[in-house]
Motif scaffolding. Sequence first.
Motif, PDB file in Angstrom:
ATOM      1  N   ALA A  99       0.802  -1.330   0.022  1.00 17.93           N
ATOM      2  CA  ALA A  99       0.012   0.083   0.026  1.00 17.93           C
ATOM      3  C   ALA A  99       0.807   1.133  -0.044  1.00 17.93           C
ATOM      4  CB  ALA A  99      -1.017  -0.038   1.056  1.00 17.93           C
ATOM      5  N   TYR A 100       2.108   1.138   0.738  1.00 20.84           N
ATOM      6  CA  TYR A 100       2.793   2.205   0.976  1.00 20.84           C
ATOM      7  C   TYR A 100       3.385   2.621  -0.709  1.00 20.84           C
ATOM      8  CZ  TYR A 100       7.120   4.741   2.349  1.00 20.84           C
ATOM      9  OH  TYR A 100       8.085   5.867   2.490  1.00 20.84           O
ATOM     10  N   VAL A 101       3.837   1.631  -1.335  1.00 16.05           N
ATOM     11  CA  VAL A 101       4.477   1.657  -2.835  1.00 16.05           C
ATOM     12  C   VAL A 101       3.379   2.113  -3.640  1.00 16.05           C
ATOM     13  CG1 VAL A 101       5.382   0.434  -4.772  1.00 16.05           C
ATOM     14  CG2 VAL A 101       6.189   0.056  -2.325  1.00 16.05           C
ATOM     15  N   ARG A 102       1.955   1.696  -3.620  1.00 19.89           N
ATOM     16  CA  ARG A 102       1.226   2.431  -4.530  1.00 19.89           C
ATOM     17  C   ARG A 102       0.648   3.614  -4.274  1.00 19.89           C
ATOM     18  NH1 ARG A 102      -1.204  -2.740  -3.120  1.00 19.89           N
ATOM     19  NH2 ARG A 102      -2.796  -1.607  -1.455  1.00 19.89           N
ATOM     20  N   TYR A 103       0.806   4.091  -2.674  1.00 23.25           N
ATOM     21  CA  TYR A 103       0.453   5.540  -2.518  1.00 23.25           C
ATOM     22  C   TYR A 103       1.735   6.446  -3.161  1.00 23.25           C
ATOM     23  CZ  TYR A 103      -0.152   9.812  -0.327  1.00 23.25           C
ATOM     24  OH  TYR A 103      -0.374  11.189  -0.077  1.00 23.25           O
ATOM     25  N   ALA A 104       2.855   5.995  -3.039  1.00 21.18           N
ATOM     26  CA  ALA A 104       3.943   6.690  -3.541  1.00 21.18           C
ATOM     27  C   ALA A 104       3.798   6.872  -5.005  1.00 21.18           C
ATOM     28  CB  ALA A 104       5.226   6.008  -3.311  1.00 21.18           C
ATOM     29  N   GLU A 105       3.566   5.806  -5.703  1.00 20.38           N
ATOM     30  CA  GLU A 105       3.267   5.814  -7.121  1.00 20.38           C
ATOM     31  C   GLU A 105       2.088   6.715  -7.809  1.00 20.38           C
ATOM     32  OE1 GLU A 105       4.695   1.810  -9.089  1.00 20.38           O
ATOM     33  OE2 GLU A 105       2.969   1.673  -7.945  1.00 20.38           O
ATOM     34  N   ALA A 106       0.904   6.873  -6.859  1.00 23.16           N
ATOM     35  CA  ALA A 106      -0.046   7.481  -7.273  1.00 23.16           C
ATOM     36  C   ALA A 106       0.012   9.047  -6.797  1.00 23.16           C
ATOM     37  CB  ALA A 106      -1.469   6.903  -6.472  1.00 23.16           C
ATOM     38  N   ASN A 107       0.885   9.301  -5.883  1.00 23.10           N
ATOM     39  CA  ASN A 107       1.096  10.638  -5.255  1.00 23.10           C
ATOM     40  C   ASN A 107       2.467  11.028  -5.288  1.00 23.10           C
ATOM     41  OD1 ASN A 107      -1.897  11.084  -4.306  1.00 23.10           O
ATOM     42  ND2 ASN A 107      -1.293   9.198  -3.687  1.00 23.10           N
ATOM     43  N   GLN A 108       3.028  10.952  -6.450  1.00 22.89           N
ATOM     44  CA  GLN A 108       4.528  11.315  -6.596  1.00 22.89           C
ATOM     45  C   GLN A 108       4.838  12.527  -5.983  1.00 22.89           C
ATOM     46  OE1 GLN A 108       6.209  10.309 -10.144  1.00 22.89           O
ATOM     47  NE2 GLN A 108       5.020   8.472 -10.685  1.00 22.89           N
ATOM     48  N   VAL A 109       4.247  13.758  -6.169  1.00 25.22           N
ATOM     49  CA  VAL A 109       4.470  15.142  -5.823  1.00 25.22           C
ATOM     50  C   VAL A 109       4.818  15.098  -4.263  1.00 25.22           C
ATOM     51  CG1 VAL A 109       4.218  17.507  -5.627  1.00 25.22           C
ATOM     52  CG2 VAL A 109       3.917  16.370  -7.871  1.00 25.22           C
ATOM     53  N   LYS A 110       3.567  14.515  -3.559  1.00 27.97           N
ATOM     54  CA  LYS A 110       3.501  14.844  -2.387  1.00 27.97           C
ATOM     55  C   LYS A 110       4.658  13.742  -1.641  1.00 27.97           C
ATOM     56  CE  LYS A 110      -1.358  15.740  -2.244  1.00 27.97           C
ATOM     57  NZ  LYS A 110      -2.721  14.916  -1.953  1.00 27.97           N
ATOM     58  N   TYR A 111       4.737  12.644  -2.302  1.00 27.07           N
ATOM     59  CA  TYR A 111       5.564  11.644  -1.752  1.00 27.07           C
ATOM     60  C   TYR A 111       7.044  12.390  -1.663  1.00 27.07           C
ATOM     61  CZ  TYR A 111       8.352   7.455  -0.839  1.00 27.07           C
ATOM     62  OH  TYR A 111       9.041   6.432  -0.602  1.00 27.07           O
ATOM     63  N   LEU A 112       7.358  12.920  -2.651  1.00 22.55           N
ATOM     64  CA  LEU A 112       8.934  13.522  -2.694  1.00 22.55           C
ATOM     65  C   LEU A 112       8.995  14.741  -1.941  1.00 22.55           C
ATOM     66  CD1 LEU A 112       9.184  13.376  -6.699  1.00 22.55           C
ATOM     67  CD2 LEU A 112      10.416  12.054  -4.972  1.00 22.55           C
ATOM     68  N   LEU A 113       7.697  15.280  -1.575  1.00 28.72           N
ATOM     69  CA  LEU A 113       7.775  16.299  -0.602  1.00 28.72           C
ATOM     70  C   LEU A 113       7.818  15.981   0.996  1.00 28.72           C
ATOM     71  CD1 LEU A 113       5.156  19.070  -2.034  1.00 28.72           C
ATOM     72  CD2 LEU A 113       7.761  19.252  -1.857  1.00 28.72           C
ATOM     73  N   PHE A 115       9.310  12.842   1.645  1.00 30.61           N
ATOM     74  CA  PHE A 115      10.551  12.293   2.171  1.00 30.61           C
ATOM     75  C   PHE A 115      11.780  12.871   1.244  1.00 30.61           C
ATOM     76  CE2 PHE A 115       7.154   9.125   2.518  1.00 30.61           C
ATOM     77  CZ  PHE A 115       7.360   8.908   3.884  1.00 30.61           C
ATOM     78  N   GLY A 116      11.776  14.071   0.894  1.00 36.11           N
ATOM     79  CA  GLY A 116      12.894  14.582   0.170  1.00 36.11           C
ATOM     80  C   GLY A 116      13.614  15.642   0.666  1.00 36.11           C
ATOM     81  N   ASP A 117      14.231  16.251   0.036  1.00 37.50           N
ATOM     82  CA  ASP A 117      14.903  17.513   0.981  1.00 37.50           C
ATOM     83  C   ASP A 117      14.308  18.942   0.692  1.00 37.50           C
ATOM     84  OD1 ASP A 117      16.817  15.562   1.357  1.00 37.50           O
ATOM     85  OD2 ASP A 117      18.048  15.978  -0.576  1.00 37.50           O
ATOM     86  N   VAL A 118      13.255  19.106   0.143  1.00 37.67           N
ATOM     87  CA  VAL A 118      12.643  20.346  -0.183  1.00 37.67           C
ATOM     88  C   VAL A 118      12.275  20.955   0.836  1.00 37.67           C
ATOM     89  CG1 VAL A 118      11.021  21.580  -1.510  1.00 37.67           C
ATOM     90  CG2 VAL A 118      12.177  19.552  -2.836  1.00 37.67           C
ATOM     91  N   VAL A 119      11.347  20.372   1.744  1.00 42.79           N
ATOM     92  CA  VAL A 119      10.872  20.843   3.179  1.00 42.79           C
ATOM     93  C   VAL A 119      11.851  21.050   4.138  1.00 42.79           C
ATOM     94  CG1 VAL A 119       9.327  20.250   4.922  1.00 42.79           C
ATOM     95  CG2 VAL A 119       8.380  19.968   2.384  1.00 42.79           C
ATOM     96  N   GLY A 120      12.907  19.955   4.120  1.00 43.22           N
ATOM     97  CA  GLY A 120      13.904  20.108   5.353  1.00 43.22           C
ATOM     98  C   GLY A 120      13.407  19.609   6.557  1.00 43.22           C
ATOM     99  N   ASP A 121      13.772  20.324   7.384  1.00 45.99           N
ATOM    100  CA  ASP A 121      13.616  19.890   8.961  1.00 45.99           C
ATOM    101  C   ASP A 121      12.209  20.012   9.217  1.00 45.99           C
ATOM    102  OD1 ASP A 121      13.776  19.484  11.524  1.00 45.99           O
ATOM    103  OD2 ASP A 121      14.784  21.370  12.152  1.00 45.99           O
ATOM    104  N   PHE A 122      11.650  19.131   9.746  1.00 44.85           N
ATOM    105  CA  PHE A 122      10.085  19.092  10.074  1.00 44.85           C
ATOM    106  C   PHE A 122       9.746  19.776  11.560  1.00 44.85           C
ATOM    107  CE2 PHE A 122       8.231  15.053   7.960  1.00 44.85           C
ATOM    108  CZ  PHE A 122       8.755  15.376   6.587  1.00 44.85           C
TER     109      PHE A 122
END
Length: 232
Positions: A99-113, A115-122
């Motif tokens: 389910a995690y993988v499916r979510y990542a594939e269906a919501n690529q922009v949100k997923y990259l935000l 777990f990526g570096d754009v947002v930075g420190d939470f």
Amino acid sequence: MTQPAAASRYHHGDLRTTLLRAAEAHIALEGTERLSLRALAREAGVSATAPYRHFDDRQALLVALATEGFEELAVVNADIHRDFGHEPIPTQLLQCGLAYVRYAEANQVKYLLMFGDVVGDFSPYPELVDASERAFAPLAALLRRGLDAGLIVPLDFHTLAGVTWASVHGVASLLLKGARGSEGLAEQRAEPRRAIAALGLHREAALAQMFAGFFQCPQARTMLEQIASQNA
């Protein structure tokens, strides 16, 4: 006189959602570098200052998208618990990973935000921290049950959680990289892409085989190995 559609949406409190969806579409096409609230305002048909009623700045909008992603992932995990909570723990873990993988594939922009570096420190964003913890909670509870029942290899809980996350996140990230990869590589020079394509086709087998190594219970390990063999 009838109000313009965009203004009407704004007065009905819908501008925030409109901006989030417009930002998501923009990032999918062009990345985050040239994203601006003013450009999104033009696209929504509102004044340049209207978005600032909902977001202090561009960073706040990106944080809101990432928060929305974690909230959605929490719902996905809750649905897995609802649908598979009666199944053995290895099956629940596998379904959670898929389910995690499916979510990542269906919501690529949100997923990259998320777990990526754009947002930075939470840490400056308590709503983002809370949403990420809610998304993680179902997996954490599942792993603790597996440890308490003696099914899973007795690792430190946080180490186990990290390894589990790394396994699933690695699969998802490779599949997203494959989806964004350049086209037209010669077949004989595309071994990494062929590997990613195979991973996409046989993701259930791959995750089952990885998760099998987490279990010290022979029956649980055998269950996952059989799933891997059947889906290879």
